[in-house]
Scaffold this active site. Sequence first.
Site, PDB file in Angstrom:
ATOM      1  NE  ARG A  17       0.305  -4.830  11.167  1.00  0.00           N
ATOM      2  CZ  ARG A  17       0.051  -4.357   9.967  1.00  0.00           C
ATOM      3  NH1 ARG A  17       0.823  -3.463   9.434  1.00  0.00           N
ATOM      4  NH2 ARG A  17      -0.988  -4.782   9.280  1.00  0.00           N
ATOM      5  CD  GLN A  39      -4.497  -3.511   7.869  1.00  0.00           C
ATOM      6  OE1 GLN A  39      -3.651  -3.003   8.580  1.00  0.00           O
ATOM      7  NE2 GLN A  39      -4.272  -3.832   6.609  1.00  0.00           N
ATOM      8  CE  LYS A  57      -1.890   0.479   4.013  1.00  0.00           C
ATOM      9  NZ  LYS A  57      -1.609   1.746   4.698  1.00  0.00           N
ATOM     10  CB  THR A  58       3.568   2.423   2.207  1.00  0.00           C
ATOM     11  OG1 THR A  58       2.780   2.055   3.333  1.00  0.00           O
ATOM     12  CG2 THR A  58       4.212   3.765   2.475  1.00  0.00           C
ATOM     13  CG  ASP A  90      -1.743   5.720   4.277  1.00  0.00           C
ATOM     14  OD1 ASP A  90      -2.241   4.710   3.748  1.00  0.00           O
ATOM     15  OD2 ASP A  90      -0.748   5.679   5.023  1.00  0.00           O
ATOM     16  CD  GLU A  91      -3.447   2.950   7.565  1.00  0.00           C
ATOM     17  OE1 GLU A  91      -4.435   2.194   7.380  1.00  0.00           O
ATOM     18  OE2 GLU A  91      -2.322   2.537   7.895  1.00  0.00           O
TER      19      GLU A  91
END
Length: 801
Positions: free
Chosen positions: A613, A255, A32-33, A224-225
């Site tokens: 994670r 998430q 994603k980043t 983002d997010e």
Amino acid sequence: MEILSSLNPKQLEAVKQTEGPLLVLAGAGSGKTRVITVRVAYLIAEKGIAPYNILAVTFTNKAAAEMRERINELLKGQKLPSAPLISTFHSLCVRILRQDIVELGEGYTQSFTIYDTDDSLKVIKASLKDSGLDPKMFPPRQILYAISNSKNKGEDYEMFASKVDYNDEKRAAFARVYKLYVERLRNANALDFDDLMIKTVSLLRKSPEVREKYNDRYKYILIDEYQDTNPLQFALVKYLTEKQQNICVVGDDAQSIYGFRQADIRNILDFEDHFPKAKTVLLEQNYRSTQTILDVADAVIANNIGRKEKKLWTDNPAGQNITYYQAFDGDQEAKFTASKIYDHQRMNSKEKIAILYRTNAQSRVFEEALRKMRIGYNIVGGFSFYERAEVRDIIAYLKLTLNPFDDIALLRVINKPARGLGKKTLDELALRSKNLGVTLWETIATITDEKYEGQLALTPRAKKSLLLFKGILEGLQKLLGDSSKSEKPVSDLVIAAIENTGYSLMLKSENSEEAETRLGNLEELVNAAVDYDQQEKNGLRDFIDHAALSSDTDKYDRNAPVTLMTVHSAKGLEFPVVFLVGLEDGIFPHARSINDPKELEEERRLAYVAITRAEKTLYVTHSTRRRVYGEEMAAEPSQFLNEMPLDLIEDVSRGNSWLSFAKSAGARENRYTAKALRGENKKAKARSTYSGETYNTPDAINAFFNKKKGEASGKPRKDSPAPKEKSGFEKLKEFAAKEKPSQAEPPAGKFLPGAHVRHAKYGKGLVLRREGSGDNTKLTVSFPGFGQKKLIEKFAKLENA
DNA sequence: AAGTAAATTTTTTTT
DNA sequence: AAATTTACTT
């Protein structure tokens, strides 16, 4: 273009789709980043978009910093005329408001002050005092929470008040305090965190010119997010993209973990409705974790009903099973963790390790254990540098210099160092200020004026002290005034606030070790200012804004060998080795979320975030006893452990554990389940969601735990005979069976700390404390929504729940 | 007024 | 158990 070669076809699609609205649904670890950063680089390098026309918004400074770094990396070697703005929602708002808040027409000026939660709480307390309400009846924290909730939904005071039920005394009181709170902030030219969002949205709503200005400025916007945006943030996005519609949002509904801040998952689910021409790209390939870790995460999240089906897959190898450890108590859990970390570091000193927990308070024991074994670690959260008292004091002086109407800052430092301005003088000051309807600063100016000589209840000494304080502040203001012309460094002002106020003298004369540490911290503050002077040159105000918006989560250091933090702050990060600790009912999932199915689902998403994670190695631990408020209580394994496929878990506990028991009891069925999870056996998959019969009977688990407890402590707990406690799994089962009420009336005297009970009026509760004996037995029981109650056991008519 | 001892409360998660 | 608030000395 070279930077595009690292992308898979889907990621490439997301990068190249630069025009119009775009939704990128990106599973955990799907790059994603990378998509966001490459997209920004692509816009600049390939599409020739001016960097200052690009805005990327994140939730945390940490994420913003990371993104900035990676974009610079991608564009290194290129000379850019400007930089893209990578900012958090809140600092973006500050940026807009510092420019245009006057247009809002509410009387705020550009020198507005930002109040943090602590400041806000003080205002609430003062407002309670003003309105003569009892803080015991109306806890300031609760009020602040209610106000914040209301604000984040986009309500203002009037809307809150209009919704209050006439008979609801509590809400009515809240509304009164709300009003005073708003007025106080307004008078102090102060905005709280939520106001930063609210005022920006109102400003954009109100002024088409301002709206146009920022639409023209930020031609390409990335968020983002996005699953964590609340209604206010959504409104902001809407206004900012009104004209150009070049908006790219990235997120993962699985998430979403900020519901408590009014984040609304529908913002991402309904993106296509909000932006009708939207394109959608799904990123489903996970590059981060082993198949095993993904299977575990998947099995847990599969228990959520409200969720978009997403099939995350990976080319990575299956990897090793995850490791499980049941500890006797919190200390043992920490000791186990530390020694395992020691082993890992001996094998591979480069692998970064994280310890993740649900609440900050859990960090302590782990810190101690790591220190004992001389393992270096970095802790994120808890106390941030800017939260230390001495740092806040100096910041308060500086804030006051910029905005003398900031009553909270004034009260903080007026008598630091001691100037003989005690309660009596301050009460007098507060009274005068209230009568005159002006701020404390203006009140000081008025009552120290010559012409009021003699008619004030002020001792000459107090008056002298007030004048002294006034002089000190004016000195700082003068320094600041000069600096705006001559570009005087921020560090000079910080030093002046430490020296000229007598603050450093106070600490030096204390001659204690603690004072030394504090002086050291202030030195660090000066260093921060020096750094700031070298990097940016936006003056004192910007430096202070920085301090106000920088939070504890910003301390993440990717080079630290071991990082301790909450699961919330771990979002967006990844580690080869992860310890997920404290997996117990009441901790994770948190006790306050256990009764509400919606909140429980959020806890489960949080567990999903935690598990995903991990890249290669995941440890899950829990303990059979846990200290809560200083008292040892029995703890039960988290239901989330129960939801993991048992045959993917290796047990390294000493002796018999919950897991070994669970495995032997339900071995056959569970193998079936785990196998099914990897495949497509829908029927078996359904069984993996908790249907009550996965592998065990509650009575068996109870018997097991009672036996464990007996072995462990050598003798039965406090009051024998042993209580008829129900296990968490039994509760779960009841929950699954639509909360069938338990009919068994227990014999009197059976409620021990840790027991779950039901009260006729307050509903479900948790017994925290037990005092006295016989008819006089008193119980302290915590009821969600009602708080802690002291009950006489004999009269309380409690039932097992 | 200021410092100390005792009593009371506190824990979700973050900008 | 720790931190914060209140009550009590000096």
